[in-house]
Structures are given as C-alpha cells and as structure tokens.
Design a protein around this motif. Structure first.
Motif, PDB file in Angstrom:
ATOM      1  N   VAL A   1       0.738  -1.200   0.100  1.00 40.03           N
ATOM      2  CA  VAL A   1      -0.085   0.045  -0.016  1.00 40.03           C
ATOM      3  C   VAL A   1       0.820   1.226   0.053  1.00 40.03           C
ATOM      4  O   VAL A   1       0.514   2.099  -0.741  1.00 40.03           O
ATOM      5  N   TYR A   2       1.836   1.425   0.846  1.00 40.63           N
ATOM      6  CA  TYR A   2       2.704   2.497   1.148  1.00 40.63           C
ATOM      7  C   TYR A   2       3.760   2.557  -0.122  1.00 40.63           C
ATOM      8  O   TYR A   2       3.906   3.724  -0.583  1.00 40.63           O
ATOM      9  N   GLY A   3       3.958   1.535  -0.682  1.00 43.87           N
ATOM     10  CA  GLY A   3       4.783   1.473  -1.854  1.00 43.87           C
ATOM     11  C   GLY A   3       4.209   2.182  -3.116  1.00 43.87           C
ATOM     12  O   GLY A   3       4.696   2.830  -3.988  1.00 43.87           O
TER      13      GLY A   3
ATOM     14  N   ILE B   1      12.494  -0.187  -5.979  1.00 49.21           N
ATOM     15  CA  ILE B   1      13.607  -0.034  -5.113  1.00 49.21           C
ATOM     16  C   ILE B   1      12.831  -0.151  -3.547  1.00 49.21           C
ATOM     17  O   ILE B   1      13.705  -0.529  -2.774  1.00 49.21           O
ATOM     18  N   LEU B   2      11.713   0.740  -3.476  1.00 44.69           N
ATOM     19  CA  LEU B   2      11.194   0.716  -2.110  1.00 44.69           C
ATOM     20  C   LEU B   2      11.028  -0.945  -1.450  1.00 44.69           C
ATOM     21  O   LEU B   2      11.262  -0.956  -0.311  1.00 44.69           O
ATOM     22  N   ARG B   3      10.515  -1.540  -2.514  1.00 45.96           N
ATOM     23  CA  ARG B   3       9.910  -2.900  -1.828  1.00 45.96           C
ATOM     24  C   ARG B   3      11.107  -3.890  -2.163  1.00 45.96           C
ATOM     25  O   ARG B   3      11.622  -4.629  -1.225  1.00 45.96           O
ATOM     26  N   MET B   4      11.376  -4.206  -3.204  1.00 45.72           N
ATOM     27  CA  MET B   4      12.314  -5.269  -3.634  1.00 45.72           C
ATOM     28  C   MET B   4      13.824  -4.929  -3.249  1.00 45.72           C
ATOM     29  O   MET B   4      14.701  -5.792  -2.770  1.00 45.72           O
ATOM     30  N   CYS B   5      14.240  -3.753  -3.416  1.00 51.43           N
ATOM     31  CA  CYS B   5      15.632  -3.445  -2.990  1.00 51.43           C
ATOM     32  C   CYS B   5      15.973  -3.431  -1.465  1.00 51.43           C
ATOM     33  O   CYS B   5      16.898  -3.515  -1.226  1.00 51.43           O
ATOM     34  N   MET B   6      14.643  -3.387  -0.670  1.00 53.56           N
ATOM     35  CA  MET B   6      14.826  -3.437   0.705  1.00 53.56           C
ATOM     36  C   MET B   6      14.662  -5.196   1.062  1.00 53.56           C
ATOM     37  O   MET B   6      15.371  -5.621   1.900  1.00 53.56           O
ATOM     38  N   ARG B   7      13.725  -5.727   0.418  1.00 59.46           N
ATOM     39  CA  ARG B   7      13.196  -7.047   0.765  1.00 59.46           C
ATOM     40  C   ARG B   7      14.141  -8.072   0.300  1.00 59.46           C
ATOM     41  O   ARG B   7      14.656  -8.873   1.215  1.00 59.46           O
ATOM     42  N   ALA B   8      14.901  -7.654  -0.881  1.00 59.44           N
ATOM     43  CA  ALA B   8      15.933  -8.843  -1.349  1.00 59.44           C
ATOM     44  C   ALA B   8      17.127  -8.942  -0.604  1.00 59.44           C
ATOM     45  O   ALA B   8      17.499 -10.009  -0.102  1.00 59.44           O
ATOM     46  N   PRO B   9      17.789  -7.683  -0.362  1.00 60.76           N
ATOM     47  CA  PRO B   9      19.057  -7.723   0.404  1.00 60.76           C
ATOM     48  C   PRO B   9      18.690  -8.192   1.977  1.00 60.76           C
ATOM     49  O   PRO B   9      19.623  -9.097   2.470  1.00 60.76           O
TER      50      PRO B   9
END
Length: 586
Positions: free
Chosen positions: A76-78, A131-139
């Motif tokens: 939602v926020y993303g 970036i906001l979701r995957m770039c934080m979630r994946a690492p």
C-alpha cells in the motif's frame, strides 16, 4: 540525477520510509518460519510431542499473520509513494515546460516531450516502487537467510556463498549488456509517437491525398524499430532465468546430497531432518532474493535511460528570464527596433534579421509584406519577446522589452499566429483565453469586431458550441476569426495579425480592418499579409526581403518607388494569384 529526482519525492517521504520498514519486518517474519518448522519436525513429530507441535504451530500462525500484514502495508505505502513520485515528476516537467522560451522548446520535439511525460515517467514509477520494496526486501531476505543458514549448519551454508559469487558475475554481464539496448530504445519511442501524432492531427490531409498506405508503412517501420531493439534487450535479459534456475537446482542437489550423507552419519557432522528442511527453505529464499535483485537491476537499467531524459527537461533553464526588477506597466503601443540583428541559433553565420531600424508610433496601423523566408514572423516575434536579439534592442512603450516583466509585456502584445490553434471546449471557453474574466457581452462584442458572430449565430448552440481539439469542426476562416476575437479580448496596446486572415474572403477581411480602425484606434496594429488588399490602407507598409527592410511607405509611395512591392501588386491585380500562396515565413 539522483538529487534532481529526489527533490520530487516531497510529501511522500513518509510513505517512502514506511515501505522498506514493512518489507524488512515481512522478511524477518518469513525467516522465522523455516526455523520453527525444523523445531516442529525434530522436537515435535520425531519425539511425538503434540503439545510442542501446537505451541510452535500457534507461534508460526502469529508470525505468518504479522508477515502478511507487513507485506500488505508495504504494498500500500509503496504504491502510494511511487504513484505520488510519478505525479510530482509529471507536474514538475509540465510546469518547467510552461516556462520555456521558443528556443528551449526547439530543443525537444513534441513527441519526445510526450514520451518523457508518459512512458519515461511510468518506467521511473515502476523502478521506484521496486526500489522501495524489492531493493529492501531482497537484500534483507538474502542476509537473514544466510545468517539463519549458517546458524543451522555452517558447513553446508558455504555452498550458498559460492553460488552467490557465480550468480553475481553472471548478472553483472547480463545487466551491462542489456543497458545499451534499453538506452537506445526510448528515442525510437519518440519516433513512434511523432508518427502517430502527425498522422492523427493531419488525418484530413492524409485522406485528401490518399496517403493512408504511406502513413501505415511509416508507422510499421517505427514500430518495427522498437520491436527489434526490445527483442535484443529482452533476449539478453532472458538469460537471467536459465542461469538462475541452474543455480537453484544445482544448489538444491548439492544441499540434498551433502545433507543426506550427514543425516545418515557418513559426513562426519550430525544433521537432523528438520535442519535439512530449513536449509532447503533458506536455499530457496536466498536464490529468490537473487532473482528479485536481478529483476531490480534490469528495471533500474531501463529506468536510468528514462531518468536521464526526464532530468534533461527538469534541468532545462529557460533562455528568457525576467530582470531583477521588472517593469510591470507598458506605457503605450509604440515600437522601436534599434539596429537589431537576430539569429535563432547563436552560432549561425548568417543572421535571420540584419541591422533592422524601425520606429512605429502608438496607434499606427502597419502592413508587413514579403516573400517566404523574408523574416516577417521573426520580426514580430521579437516584439513580445518570444526570442531575444543578439545585437541592438527592441523597445515597446519607449522601454527595452528585456526590462519588462514578460507576463505584463505579453498581456499588452496580442498575437494571432500563422498557425491558429483552438482548444477543446465551447466557443466561450476558447474566447476567454484572451481574458478569463470576460463577460458574455464582451466575448460577443469581440466576435462582432472579428466578424465571427456571423457564423456563430448560425450554430444551434451558438456561443456554447463545442469546439473539437484543434478546431477541427470549424473552417479555416472561422478558426481565424475566432482567434482574432480571442486576441481582441486581451484589450492589448499592440495587436499583431500574422497572416491571420489568409483564409478569410476579401469582403470579410475589409470588414475586420474597418472594425479595427473605428473600434480600437489607439491600439498599434501590425498586419502581416500576402494580399496587397489586406495592407494597402495601412498608415505605412513595410516590405521585407531576406531579413532586411527593403522599403517603407504608403501604398502609393511604394507603388511608385519600390520594385518588389510593385511586382507583387501587378501580379495580384493581374490575376496571377497571391504573392505567396503558402504564406509561410521564418
């Protein structure tokens, strides 16, 4: 570039911070589940402890619920942050475009600006959300899964490190190769949009000349160019999947082989069945994280090209600026050209206008005539400061135009351009572009002066008649008269008609000129025309030739002394047509 784009996050900073926080929380919850599952298998199922199974199972449900909530809130926020970011970028570009001078606009094609406002911004929006979701979630998922795997069994977990290194090298080459294709793709979008825009806006001409097949072929060619470049780009990106699958299955086989040997006691280190299950789960988490990172890299590769194109528009500075202390009041409609030399491109060897000296009194009616390329339109464009001169000065009301507030100056210089443009809306709405506060009576009076009331009264809806985009549902002459009425509503001190009665019959043209003479005597009127009849009653007529003034005088004086004017007059009165059929000009 990052600083430029980052300034447009603005009010969505909270959402941009909340999204990665929720993503990290979701990852932490997901990493706990395989660990608890191992506990259920080893301490619950193998030992037959039903209570342990229920307690740990209940804990897993709670953790899964928290993870689900975090995932939903992150989504939602993303979405809110990325959509808001895209909105601000579009608004920022559009606002900046409105400040551009003609010379700034000349740097970008219309189709290119449309592509940047649509396709490029959409790419940035998708990349920002990723970036906001995957770039934080994946690492986060990668680090947590690695940590939990090493806690479970450090020996087997070393397999992950080798796989990560191999995949990292492969992804680097894939992304680096794909980037050049994506960078080359977006200019081809510009060409496609230009083809569509040109065809749709000129559809009547296309059909009149039976050029549908030609336009189709042009569109197919532009579309084919995009197809080819994206096939190449996606062909490179497609290598990502087999490389990733090879790594996943290879890693699973290695862990299963080594883990099985350890479980049955031949590997030298004890490993439980539950621990093997959790290691396989962590293996999938690590490899899925790498898959997500590869998708992020691909999207970022596409978006970098879009970001550069967007920043070009955002960072473009208008060539024309207001002075530090601009003058807001235009004294009168007097005009003076003092040794003016002008070039559209400062590096051009030959100027468009050369050493122009001209003085026009306030309220005077001036005719301007000359052939194609004689720089008639260029001359009048300098009066409202659509361009700046390189040498000399242009004065309005006794003051250099560069000292005025541009909005105040242009409000007093009303221009009806060669290409008349009407906008979607009613006739009243179009007229009020001249004065948004104009009453219905003032609009009707302006239309009477421009002889537009004659055809408006015949419409069923009269002044509430809807005008299609570009004025496609009115004739050329009707469009010209509406544009003249719109210009009159500004109540300007200077009125410039740039060949704006070319589609009007001579009788109506005469009525319009007579109305100007009687109704707005104090307004300086400059009439650019191809017909001698449109300017012969002017106070003075200026003959332009190759960017210079060839002659100035009344109709009679020029007939007697100016060869160019006399030739034009004789050709028209002799029945050979207008001086310049197209009425084009620089």
């Amino acid at each position: 570039m990052i600083k430029t784009l980052g300034a447009y996050v603005k009010e969505f900073k909270r959402a941009s911070i909340a999204t990665p926080c929720y993503m990290i929380l979701e990852v932490l919850m997901e990493m706990m589940i395989p660990y608890l599952m191992a506990s259920i298998i080893d301490d619950g199922v193998n030992k037959g402890d039903m209570k342990h199974i229920c307690v740990v199972g209940a804990g897993m449900l709670v953790i899964a619920a928290i993870g689900l909530f975090a995932g939903i809130m992150g989504g939602v926020y993303g979405a809110k942050a990325s959509a808001g970011f895209a909105r601000n970028l579009r608004k920022g570009m559009y606002d900046n475009i409105q400040t551009f001078s003609f010379s700034n606009i000349d740097k970008f094609s219309t189709a290119s600006l449309v592509t940047r406002l649509t396709t490029d911004v959409t790419n940035i929006q998708n990349a920002y959300q990723m970036i906001l979701r995957m770039c934080m979630r994946a690492p986060a998922s990668l680090i947590c899964a690695l940590a939990m795997a090493f806690i479970t069994n450090a020996r087997i977990s070393t397999i992950f490190l080798g796989v990560i290194i191999v995949l990292g090298i492969a992804l680097f080459f894939i992304v680096n190769r794909a980037r050049k294709y994506f960078t080359a793709a977006f200019p081809k979008y510009d060409a496609l949009n230009a083809s569509v825009q040109e065809n749709v806006s000129a559809i009547r001409v296309v059909k009149a000349y039976v050029r549908e097949d030609y336009e189709k072929n042009k569109f197919v060619k532009a579309s084919e160019n995009i197809y080819k470049i994206f096939v190449k780009a996606e062909g490179v990106v497609a290598l990502n999947s087999p490389v990733m699958n090879f790594a996943v299955y290879g890693c699973i086989l290695a862990i299963s082989w080594i883990g099985a040997k350890m479980i049955i006691g031949t590997g030298g280190v004890a490993l439980t069945t539950g621990e093997l299950m959790s290691l396989l789960n962590y293996c999938m988490s690590i490899l899925m994280s790498l898959m997500m990172l590869s998708m992020v890299f691909v999207m970022l590769t596409m978006s970098i090209a879009s970001a550069e194109r967007i920043c070009e528009v955002l960072n473009e500075k208008p060539d024309l600026k207001n002075p530090d202390q601009p003058v807001a009041d235009v004294k009168d409609g007097s005009i003076e050209f003092d040794h003016v030399t002008f070039r559209y491109n400062a590096g051009s060897e030959k100027p468009i206008l050369s050493d122009i000296n001209l003085s026009i009194r306030s309220g005077e009616t001036i005719g301007l005539i000359g052939g194609t390329g004689s720089a008639k339109s260029s001359l009048v464009n300098l009066i409202s400061r659509l361009y700046d001169v390189q040498e000399g000065s242009v004065k309005v009301g006794g003051l250099d135009v560069r000292k005025y507030d541009m909005e105040a100056l242009r409000n007093q210089v009303s221009v009806v351009l060669q290409k008349n443009v009407l906008f979607s809306g009613t006739i009243f709405e179009n007229l009020r572009w001249g004065d948004k506060t104009a009453s219905d009576e003032e609009c009707i009076r302006a239309c009477k002066l421009a002889c537009a009331d004659e055809f408006i009264e015949r419409f069923p809806e009269r002044y509430n008649t809807y005008i299609e985009q570009g004025g496609n549902n009115v004739s050329g002459g009707q469009k010209q008269r509406l544009c003249i009425a719109r210009a009159l509503l500004k109540k300007p001190k200077i009125l410039i008609l740039d060949d704006s009665t070319s589609a009007v019959d001579t009788a109506t043209d005469a009525k319009i000129r007579q109305a100007f003479a009687t109704e707005i005597p104090d307004t300086t009127k400059i009439i650019i025309a191809q017909r001698i009849s449109s300017v012969q009653n002017a106070d003075r007529i200026i003959v332009m030739d190759d960017g210079k003034i060839n002659g100035i005088g009344t109709h009679e004086e020029l007939l007697a002394k100016n060869e160019i004017y006399r030739e034009v007059y004789e050709s028209q009165t002799g029945g050979s047509g207008d001086f310049d059929e197209k009425g084009g000009d620089q």
